[in-house]
Design an enzyme around this catalytic site. Structure first.
Site, mmCIF file in Angstrom:
data_model
loop_
_atom_site.group_PDB
_atom_site.id
_atom_site.type_symbol
_atom_site.label_atom_id
_atom_site.label_comp_id
_atom_site.label_asym_id
_atom_site.label_seq_id
_atom_site.Cartn_x
_atom_site.Cartn_y
_atom_site.Cartn_z
ATOM 1 C CB SER A 153 -0.958 -0.024 1.188
ATOM 2 O OG SER A 153 -1.886 1.026 1.119
ATOM 3 C CG ASP A 297 -2.974 4.257 -1.393
ATOM 4 O OD1 ASP A 297 -3.673 3.922 -2.356
ATOM 5 O OD2 ASP A 297 -2.891 3.576 -0.352
ATOM 6 C CG ASP A 299 -2.869 -0.304 -2.350
ATOM 7 O OD1 ASP A 299 -2.931 0.877 -1.938
ATOM 8 O OD2 ASP A 299 -3.382 -1.256 -1.741
ATOM 9 C CG ASP A 301 -6.087 0.833 -0.571
ATOM 10 O OD1 ASP A 301 -5.274 1.780 -0.627
ATOM 11 O OD2 ASP A 301 -6.034 -0.056 0.301
#
Length: 542
Positions: A153, A297, A299, A301
């Site tokens: 992430s 961000d 990734d 999400d």
């Protein structure tokens, strides 16, 4: 350098399946055996694992040894997950795999797929690299018994991770994490874990996801100039396609940050919340005369929104974006009994927004693993750390792509009325009062320091903050959280779940008599928040 440390290291090297990782650990071991003190300390740290498998899965630095993310760790972890799935009655089911573009993600995803195939599961892989929300969507779309995303992430560049979704498409919760950790501990060395090829690509999933996201806008307006950044992550192309499919113009990208780059060269921490992370985005917004700025961000999400305020641009706080989109969803949703949810550390304004719409409201512990389970009829959920779920019907997790599209819907609709997102925030404040939030994050080098601070606060909690009496509520054993409340203020203190930080979440509220009284109410709230922040900083750094 103890004989036990040396022997454990030799055993790990013998069982490691990756030649490069073996050589890496052998080099550290050789220096340690040669008496190099720094190498001994490094070796002890690398061998102090294994990485704990929690509800967020695994996260750690990409390096050889059990206390790092590497192919051997991923192989043993996946063997444990496969065993756990079989014990849950899911043997032979579909497991879907995705990955981001971080160091090691491709190799880790390939290794996980081979372990699952050898264990008898039907393995589907997503075209990589891919945003995490697409993986969460794929679990339900493919009728999978689990989904695995290789991602860290918004962690620093050196890290990677392993995130697990169960058959409902939601991140796991206790006791599943402990059960899986036990299965991992019982797994053989990585060399002895069976692996086989046989995964097939689920190339249809991204298109199906984009089709669903395109259905989200409730308004007809589409005229909007948007700039966006993926912060060197994997979201840029999916966001571009999602906006085009929904009828908006493609966003103007922050070019140096548009392509995936696991070194994240322009940002020290690839997190839109971090100071400086969105500087290039806001500079681009000014040059382009944009209506809205969007930051994902790495990734994709999480989603942050940037707006023009008078003569400059700023990013909205997570709570501001949350209440704006919560209000928008409740104003347009086709559900006779909707539920909205947020966490105990987020702004309490969403509760008042829900009440005004006759909607149900729920508060959960932090994390979308809890928010996604808030109850039947969930139509919207958010957490202040830029996590927004505007589409729980098909992604039961935070989804930065979908949130960005819905934010464009709201901004474009407001634009036709000569209004902005900041105007909409003003109207919410007049209706429901000023809710000013802030956060203090104390980063530590020794994790034990966090436990010591929490113990000190529990032993002697404050009786007054910002000039008001407060009462303390301890959420143990359910959660390692302290909540302090007083007239018009709230503080929540807890360890971070993903970083070596102790976090304090602050909120002050002020009533607003009418629109003309809004500036004065904001000034009062800001003054009280400054006072509260000073008091909490003194508590955390005695």
């Amino acid at each position: 350098m103890t004989p036990d440390l040396r022997d454990r290291t030799f055993r790990w090297i013998a069982d490691d399946v990756d030649e490069t990782a073996r050589a890496e650990l052998q080099g550290v071991l050789a220096r340690a055996m040669g008496g190099e003190a720094a190498a001994v300390a490094e070796l002890a740290d690398r061998m102090s694992g294994p990485l704990e498998f929690g509800t967020a899965g695994l996260r750690g630095p990409v390096r050889a040894g059990p206390n790092g993310m590497n192919t051997a760790v991923v192989v043993r972890t996946t063997a444990g997950v496969a065993s756990w799935l079989a014990r849950q009655g899911h043997a032979g089911g579909v497991v879907v795999l995705g990955r981001d573009a971080r160091h090691g993600s491709a190799a880790f995803a390939a290794a996980a797929a081979e372990v699952l195939a050898a264990a008898g599961f039907v393995v589907r892989t997503l075209p990589a690299p891919i945003p995490t929300p697409v993986l969460a969507f794929a679990v339900g779309h493919l009728g999978a018994v689990a989904g695995i995303q290789l991602t860290a992430s918004h962690n620093p560049p050196a890290d990677n991770g392993y995130k697990l979704y169960d058959h409902t498409g939601v991140q796991i919760v206790p006791p599943a994490d402990g059960e899986i950790e036990a299965e991992i501990a019982a797994a053989p060395g990585a060399r002895n874990v069976p692996r086989a090829r046989g995964a097939t690509e689920a190339a249809e999933v991204p298109e199906a996801y984009l089709d669903r996201v395109a259905e989200l806008p409730a308004g007809q307006a589409r005229e909007l100039r948007v700039v966006a950044t993926a912060l060197h992550g994997v979201g840029a192309e999916t966001l571009r396609l999602a906006m085009l499919r929904a009828g908006f113009a493609a966003p103007v990208p922050v070019a140096p940050q548009a392509e995936p780059d696991p070194d994240f060269p322009t940002v020290p921490f690839p997190n839109p919340e971090e100071p400086g992370a969105t500087d290039l985005l806001l500079e681009l917004a000014e040059r382009e005369g944009a209506d809205l700025a969007i930051a994902l961000d790495p990734d994709a999400d999480r989603c942050a929104l940037g707006v023009r305020e008078r003569d400059s641009w700023r990013m909205l706080r997570g709570d501001e974006a949350g209440v704006l989109l919560g209000e928008h969803v409740l104003s347009t949703v086709d559900n006779p009994d909707p539920l909205v949810a947020t966490t105990i550390v987020s702004s309490s304004m969403l509760a008042r927004v829900a009440e005004a719409h006759g909607a149900r409201y729920a508060e959960t512990l932090t994390g979308f693993k809890w928010l996604a389970r808030a109850g039947e009829g969930l139509v919207f959920a958010y957490e202040e750390a830029l996590g927004l779920c505007v589409n729980p019907r098909f992604v039961r997790d935070k989804d930065g792509i979908a949130a960005a599209v819905l934010a464009c819907d709201l901004a474009a609709t407001l634009r036709t009325r000569g209004r902005t997102l900041l105007d909409a925030l003003d109207e919410l404040a007049v209706r429901h009062g000023v809710h000013r939030t802030d956060q203090i994050a104390l980063r530590v080098t020794e994790l034990s320091r966090i436990g010591e601070l929490m113990a000190t606060l529990r032993a002697a909690p404050p009786t007054a903050l910002a000039g008001a009496e407060v009462r303390t509520e301890d959420l143990l054993p359910e959660a390692d959280v302290l909540r302090l409340r007083g007239p018009g203020l709230r503080v929540v203190i807890r360890p971070s779940g993903t970083e070596p930080k102790l976090k304090a979440y602050l909120e002050v509220t002020e009533p607003v008599p009418d629109a003309s009284g809004l500036p004065a109410a904001r000034t009062r709230a800001e003054d009280r928040l400054t006072h509260l922040r000073t008091d909490i900083e003194s508590l955390l750094t005695p």
